[in-house]
Scaffold this active site. Sequence first.
Site, PDB file in Angstrom:
ATOM      1  N   ASP A 328      29.244  37.662  45.971  1.00 41.90           N
ATOM      2  CA  ASP A 328      29.276  36.495  46.834  1.00 41.90           C
ATOM      3  C   ASP A 328      28.988  35.260  45.990  1.00 41.90           C
ATOM      4  O   ASP A 328      28.460  35.358  44.885  1.00 41.90           O
ATOM      5  CB  ASP A 328      28.185  36.593  47.907  1.00 41.90           C
ATOM      6  CG  ASP A 328      28.616  37.486  49.061  1.00 41.90           C
ATOM      7  OD1 ASP A 328      29.812  37.784  49.151  1.00 41.90           O
ATOM      8  OD2 ASP A 328      27.746  37.868  49.855  1.00 41.90           O
ATOM      9  N   ASP A 624      25.291  39.937  51.991  1.00 40.53           N
ATOM     10  CA  ASP A 624      24.084  39.722  52.777  1.00 40.53           C
ATOM     11  C   ASP A 624      24.338  39.816  54.274  1.00 40.53           C
ATOM     12  O   ASP A 624      23.436  40.093  55.044  1.00 40.53           O
ATOM     13  CB  ASP A 624      23.461  38.358  52.446  1.00 40.53           C
ATOM     14  CG  ASP A 624      24.429  37.208  52.675  1.00 40.53           C
ATOM     15  OD1 ASP A 624      25.596  37.483  53.024  1.00 40.53           O
ATOM     16  OD2 ASP A 624      24.034  36.046  52.509  1.00 40.53           O
ATOM     17  N   ASP A 628      29.727  41.801  55.410  1.00 40.21           N
ATOM     18  CA  ASP A 628      29.830  42.428  54.088  1.00 40.21           C
ATOM     19  C   ASP A 628      29.626  43.941  54.131  1.00 40.21           C
ATOM     20  O   ASP A 628      29.929  44.629  53.149  1.00 40.21           O
ATOM     21  CB  ASP A 628      28.773  41.835  53.141  1.00 40.21           C
ATOM     22  CG  ASP A 628      29.008  40.364  52.861  1.00 40.21           C
ATOM     23  OD1 ASP A 628      30.165  40.013  52.581  1.00 40.21           O
ATOM     24  OD2 ASP A 628      28.047  39.594  52.922  1.00 40.21           O
TER      25      ASP A 628
END
Length: 887
Positions: A328, A624, A628
């Site tokens: 990310d 997070d 995801d």
Amino acid sequence: MAEFHWHHYSAEESLKKLNVSPAGLSSEEIPERMEKYGRNTLPSAKKLTLFRIILNQFLSPLIYVLLVAAVVSIVLKEYSDAGFIIIVLLINAIIGAFQEWKAEAKASALEQMIKLKVRVKRDGRSFVIDGEDLVPGDIVILESGNKIPADIRIIRENNLTAEEAILTGESLAIDKISEPLEEENIPVAERFNMLFAGTTISTGRGTGLVIATGKDTEIGKIASSLKELSIGKAPLVKRMEKFTKRISTIILIAVILLGVLGYYSGIPIKEIFFFAVAVAVSAIPEGLPIAMTVALSIGASRMAKRNVIIRKLTAVEGLGSCTFIATDKTGTLTVDQQTARAIVLPDKQIFSLTGEGYNGEGKIKDENDSEINFEATNDLRKIISSITICNEGELFKSNSDWSYSGDPIDVALLSIAYKGNSSPKELLQNIEKISEIPFESERQYAAVYYKENGQLKIAYKGAVEKLRPKINEEQYRELLEESVRYAQDGYRIIAVGGGDVDEVKPVDELPEMEFLGFIALIDPLRPQAKPAVEDCYRAGVQVAMITGDHPETALSIAKEIGIAKGPDELISGNELEEIIAGGEDNFREILKTKYVYSRVSPHQKQLIVKALRESGHFIAVTGDGVNDAPALKTANIGVAMGYGTDVAKDTASIILSDNNFASIAAGIEEGRFTYSNLRKIIYLLISTGAAELLSIGMALIAGLPLPFLPVQLLWLNLVTNGIQDVALAFEAGEKKVMTQKPRKPDESIFDPLMIKQTLVSASVISMLAFGLWYHLLNNLNYEESTARNLILLLMVLLQNFHALNARSETRSAFRIPLSNNYILIIGILAAQGIHILALHIPFMQELLSLDPVTGGEWIKLFFTATIILVAMEIFKLFHRKRGDNSN
């Protein structure tokens, strides 16, 4: 309900669909709806019980072999052998279970995302209830700071924005509306009249209709889908399965050969059978499970010190095997806090701002890098005053901690006053706000009419193009060009205006005003991120960024951090959708040249991870949010952020407590250290075990008695060598591991180098043992028991010196500092000391058929044992000269 596109219909139609009025449900309706839809709780991973964790410690091929060996020993009434093995299994289970239980406890301590309080309207009145008690049809009252408890269709809103990064990946707050949307089939991220469970209200207030709870929410659907995904085995598990099969086969062949030799040596068949079983049991590296578990536990502990929490021990080595990291951006590569970096005035004077995040730490600096305060120039004072007045956020210092609330951009702007040696309170002292125009996405600006010393004024912040500036066109055009340059570098631009006005205009009509300049904000890179990415590249690990952010922002960050060089390596979610439709082969081919993925949906992220795995990568993925979780589970190694959702953490095998990409690089290094130490342990155990079998084989061929009793072999494997192999797990890592290519997941533990080392060291040890055995019996005419006593001591000494050889596969034992592993030195001394004690303790003398030795005998055997150290030093020197460093 799933087929009804709530965002496409008006609030009135949505209320009608759920048969509810704006006054809310009646108390009588709640039980019926609760029965129909269930409680508002998310599907969650079943927590492991202590019993299950302990049971998992026995689910290993090597453990199965040892269990069979223990059972056979009991059947043959070899109770001492069986006892040794059972003790090994229990110690291994205790160590492994303790480590995994500790990690599970850390992960389980995190709160469930959906457990919260919420204000609802029922029976026409307002109540505060548990979020779990919500049902579809409830009317919810929302305000800034609230966490959303369910999926909601917005009925009314006032300056409502929501932070939806955990679901969509978008790092900035999303403006919300109540009007219906024209299109039916649009992504979750574009349903602007909806709020989703687990996200957070950033600013404003609103009223909404609960349209889905629990497993029917967008988050719930993702959590439920995880059950259908299966994850592959960790590389270490695969390697150990292969290793166990090979070692079992080799031992079986060796035992059969020894049995044949025993038969031709005249040993009775019954004795051969018992001996063969005993040797097989003894030849298995019983100490390996304990040593492996200790090594992995040490790796997990070292990783924890570097902010990497390991939930399953095999993930320690797994992270060290990864060839690709899909990370990310927000919160992992960046600090996830909007930060003002520059103030650009109309005369193009630029002031830089230090510090980062939602606090007042930092300074304002001029173009000469000198610190200044907010009154340095009149224009600087004006722009800072204006962004402080036109602001709905809060930022203040309480004791030594900073507290804030409101929209992240507003909070970041407030920090500028503190950096200029002032404060919002000071700047607002003589200000009387008259009228406020809240920010809305359609307007693209916010404004405040206020009075200062009796004069009516305006403060504006928002889009550059919406401002009506009192400035010549040439100067304005140059400022616009400057703002575009900042925007292309990933900055968010906030134009600021202000000045005296004659009257308060209607809401959608702005007066002409002075253009005070603009503020450039960015979510800054973590300072450790760029060096960490460079470390990964040196280690042969490719890094890619997968984010929900705008393509230009994503590319700018990727270029700055070194992940991408140009736009050719960027691809957006819309482009991905077209490529996916073209087939899997084409999709995998495109991915080979793309390292920045922007505006990517959760499903697309999962497909990217799946395709990279199928292309041969061993992939680690960070995340997070609930969005995801599918990608985390599809990855070989799922890495969840410490601040992330419970769904992400439950899915991942690793949690980063500091949410920092640099911790992943540190974890890779520790994983490689751990695997290197595992190889050292396996090399020590297998080479000494092979030496014992070779010694027995040579004795049988020469027609001599057996040099070791089965119980003595167990003593060597479990007690003396067992102390040393565990101590090897504490060996400090060799820094060169981060300059080597990643190991292939299917690579065997026994590579050519280890095979050569094992053959050479086993041959030298066995020849030394057999040579002395032959000399004692044939030349010196020693009694068997006396000679066997000396041979056993020699073998212990040989193992002591060989443990020093095992500290590195290529470096000289004399070049490795003792400080790298004092525990091994203590372990070697302890192994020797325990054996000397056993020589003098009556119980141990009887159990192991031992007798004390003289000091002179010990010294002779000591110097004989040094030959193995010399032999392996010569081997390593030859190996280094050839330049073959594959290890």
